[in-house]
Scaffold this motif. Sequence first.
Motif, PDB file in Angstrom:
ATOM      1  N   GLY A 176      -8.483  -6.666  -0.603  1.00  0.00           N
ATOM      2  CA  GLY A 176      -9.352  -7.374   0.345  1.00  0.00           C
ATOM      3  C   GLY A 176      -9.127  -8.870   0.331  1.00  0.00           C
ATOM      4  N   MET A 177      -8.873  -9.439  -0.852  1.00  0.00           N
ATOM      5  CA  MET A 177      -8.599 -10.874  -0.954  1.00  0.00           C
ATOM      6  C   MET A 177      -7.332 -11.238  -0.190  1.00  0.00           C
ATOM      7  N   MET A 178      -6.343 -10.357  -0.230  1.00  0.00           N
ATOM      8  CA  MET A 178      -5.094 -10.620   0.482  1.00  0.00           C
ATOM      9  C   MET A 178      -5.230 -10.327   1.978  1.00  0.00           C
ATOM     10  N   MET A 179      -6.004  -9.306   2.317  1.00  0.00           N
ATOM     11  CA  MET A 179      -6.177  -8.933   3.719  1.00  0.00           C
ATOM     12  C   MET A 179      -6.901 -10.008   4.524  1.00  0.00           C
ATOM     13  N   TYR A 180      -7.731 -10.794   3.864  1.00  0.00           N
ATOM     14  CA  TYR A 180      -8.590 -11.754   4.563  1.00  0.00           C
ATOM     15  C   TYR A 180      -7.805 -12.648   5.513  1.00  0.00           C
ATOM     16  N   GLU A 181      -6.625 -13.083   5.108  1.00  0.00           N
ATOM     17  CA  GLU A 181      -5.778 -13.890   5.984  1.00  0.00           C
ATOM     18  C   GLU A 181      -4.451 -13.202   6.267  1.00  0.00           C
ATOM     19  N   GLY A 182      -4.394 -11.898   6.010  1.00  0.00           N
ATOM     20  CA  GLY A 182      -3.137 -11.175   6.136  1.00  0.00           C
ATOM     21  C   GLY A 182      -2.762 -10.828   7.566  1.00  0.00           C
ATOM     22  N   ASP A 183      -1.487 -10.591   7.756  1.00  0.00           N
ATOM     23  CA  ASP A 183      -0.944 -10.151   9.037  1.00  0.00           C
ATOM     24  C   ASP A 183      -1.430  -8.725   9.316  1.00  0.00           C
ATOM     25  N   PRO A 184      -2.144  -8.491  10.422  1.00  0.00           N
ATOM     26  CA  PRO A 184      -2.673  -7.150  10.712  1.00  0.00           C
ATOM     27  C   PRO A 184      -1.597  -6.071  10.727  1.00  0.00           C
ATOM     28  N   GLU A 185      -0.409  -6.396  11.210  1.00  0.00           N
ATOM     29  CA  GLU A 185       0.673  -5.405  11.235  1.00  0.00           C
ATOM     30  C   GLU A 185       1.119  -5.049   9.822  1.00  0.00           C
ATOM     31  N   LEU A 186       1.189  -6.038   8.957  1.00  0.00           N
ATOM     32  CA  LEU A 186       1.561  -5.780   7.573  1.00  0.00           C
ATOM     33  C   LEU A 186       0.485  -4.947   6.878  1.00  0.00           C
ATOM     34  N   ILE A 187      -0.761  -5.287   7.110  1.00  0.00           N
ATOM     35  CA  ILE A 187      -1.858  -4.518   6.510  1.00  0.00           C
ATOM     36  C   ILE A 187      -1.769  -3.056   6.945  1.00  0.00           C
ATOM     37  N   LYS A 188      -1.465  -2.842   8.207  1.00  0.00           N
ATOM     38  CA  LYS A 188      -1.318  -1.483   8.718  1.00  0.00           C
ATOM     39  C   LYS A 188      -0.183  -0.756   7.992  1.00  0.00           C
ATOM     40  N   ASP A 189       0.913  -1.469   7.768  1.00  0.00           N
ATOM     41  CA  ASP A 189       2.053  -0.871   7.060  1.00  0.00           C
ATOM     42  C   ASP A 189       1.690  -0.538   5.617  1.00  0.00           C
ATOM     43  N   ILE A 190       0.968  -1.438   4.962  1.00  0.00           N
ATOM     44  CA  ILE A 190       0.573  -1.201   3.569  1.00  0.00           C
ATOM     45  C   ILE A 190      -0.339   0.018   3.473  1.00  0.00           C
ATOM     46  N   VAL A 191      -1.319   0.073   4.354  1.00  0.00           N
ATOM     47  CA  VAL A 191      -2.271   1.189   4.341  1.00  0.00           C
ATOM     48  C   VAL A 191      -1.573   2.508   4.632  1.00  0.00           C
ATOM     49  N   SER A 192      -0.597   2.487   5.550  1.00  0.00           N
ATOM     50  CA  SER A 192       0.105   3.720   5.907  1.00  0.00           C
ATOM     51  C   SER A 192       0.942   4.246   4.748  1.00  0.00           C
ATOM     52  N   GLY A 193       1.292   3.373   3.811  1.00  0.00           N
ATOM     53  CA  GLY A 193       2.088   3.796   2.667  1.00  0.00           C
ATOM     54  C   GLY A 193       1.267   4.281   1.497  1.00  0.00           C
ATOM     55  N   LEU A 194      -0.055   4.228   1.607  1.00  0.00           N
ATOM     56  CA  LEU A 194      -0.927   4.684   0.529  1.00  0.00           C
ATOM     57  C   LEU A 194      -1.095   6.199   0.578  1.00  0.00           C
ATOM     58  N   PRO A 195      -1.505   6.811  -0.534  1.00  0.00           N
ATOM     59  CA  PRO A 195      -1.748   8.259  -0.528  1.00  0.00           C
ATOM     60  C   PRO A 195      -2.763   8.638   0.539  1.00  0.00           C
ATOM     61  N   PRO A 196      -2.597   9.819   1.165  1.00  0.00           N
ATOM     62  CA  PRO A 196      -3.483  10.232   2.261  1.00  0.00           C
ATOM     63  C   PRO A 196      -4.969  10.204   1.917  1.00  0.00           C
ATOM     64  N   LYS A 197      -5.312  10.493   0.658  1.00  0.00           N
ATOM     65  CA  LYS A 197      -6.733  10.530   0.297  1.00  0.00           C
ATOM     66  C   LYS A 197      -7.368   9.137   0.332  1.00  0.00           C
ATOM     67  N   GLN A 198      -6.523   8.078   0.244  1.00  0.00           N
ATOM     68  CA  GLN A 198      -7.051   6.722   0.392  1.00  0.00           C
ATOM     69  C   GLN A 198      -7.038   6.340   1.866  1.00  0.00           C
ATOM     70  N   GLY A 199      -5.865   6.387   2.447  1.00  0.00           N
ATOM     71  CA  GLY A 199      -5.694   6.212   3.882  1.00  0.00           C
ATOM     72  C   GLY A 199      -6.459   5.058   4.484  1.00  0.00           C
ATOM     73  N   PRO A 200      -6.891   5.236   5.753  1.00  0.00           N
ATOM     74  CA  PRO A 200      -7.568   4.157   6.467  1.00  0.00           C
ATOM     75  C   PRO A 200      -8.855   3.690   5.802  1.00  0.00           C
ATOM     76  N   ALA A 201      -9.499   4.563   5.014  1.00  0.00           N
ATOM     77  CA  ALA A 201     -10.772   4.192   4.394  1.00  0.00           C
ATOM     78  C   ALA A 201     -10.619   2.980   3.479  1.00  0.00           C
ATOM     79  N   ILE A 202      -9.453   2.820   2.852  1.00  0.00           N
ATOM     80  CA  ILE A 202      -9.266   1.733   1.898  1.00  0.00           C
ATOM     81  C   ILE A 202      -9.388   0.375   2.576  1.00  0.00           C
ATOM     82  N   GLU A 203      -9.044   0.316   3.859  1.00  0.00           N
ATOM     83  CA  GLU A 203      -9.135  -0.962   4.581  1.00  0.00           C
ATOM     84  C   GLU A 203     -10.577  -1.439   4.642  1.00  0.00           C
TER      85      GLU A 203
END
Length: 229
Positions: A176-203
């Motif tokens: 969350g500290m990194m996402m605050y000023e992060g590139d939305p496209e990069l955040i999307k890429d990072i989240v997509s690479g997480l295990p499915p059980k974490q997925g979009p909820a982690i954002e």
Amino acid sequence: MTSTNGPYADTRDMYMAHTMFRREFSLMPGLVRDVAVGDAERVQIVSDHIEFVETILHHHHDAEDKHLWPKLQAREPVSAAGIVRVMEEQHAEIDRIGTEIADAMAAWRRNADADSRGTLADALDRMNLLVVEHTALEEERILPLVEKCVTAAEWDLMIREGGEDTPPEILPLILGMMMYEGDPELIKDIVSGLPPKQGPAIEDIASQAFASHSKRIHGTSTPPRSTGF
């Protein structure tokens, strides 16, 4: 240059981490100076935050020392030699100032007085200047080399090992500290690479963790951004 098999590293996550470090270290001296003498509870809160961010930075630099500098020196010996030496010297100076900060913070926790508060804030001023200088130089000189001679797999290993000692319960806050000023496209890429059980909820979890932490530390869920300094 030693040949490697691509694809090569996507260094956007490093820019995002650097932005977070610049923001948080820039805010620290003011946080300390704003604590009233004798307010032991607030001293503890601010000190814990400083220690938390410094620990993240320490792991970040350890991973670079172990994984990045040897590869750059082996694969780009002419281009990398001088700048890697500067990076190592700056890491050592950051560690030295970090020890000053730890000592001053220990005194501040004990006494909550004006003298220890001022000593700590002054050390944080020096740390902030060095973090800004170091991250800017790394972005200018190191990351372009990484993008042409360090593979994505090697980069991912460095990132994973840099966070492997991190307790799982605080990973959402770091994200969350990194996402605050992060590139939305990069955040999307990072989240997509997480295990499915974490997925979009982690954002959402990460955003909420940062907002709550920031409210406690900075008095607002939307602290000044790094571009504001």
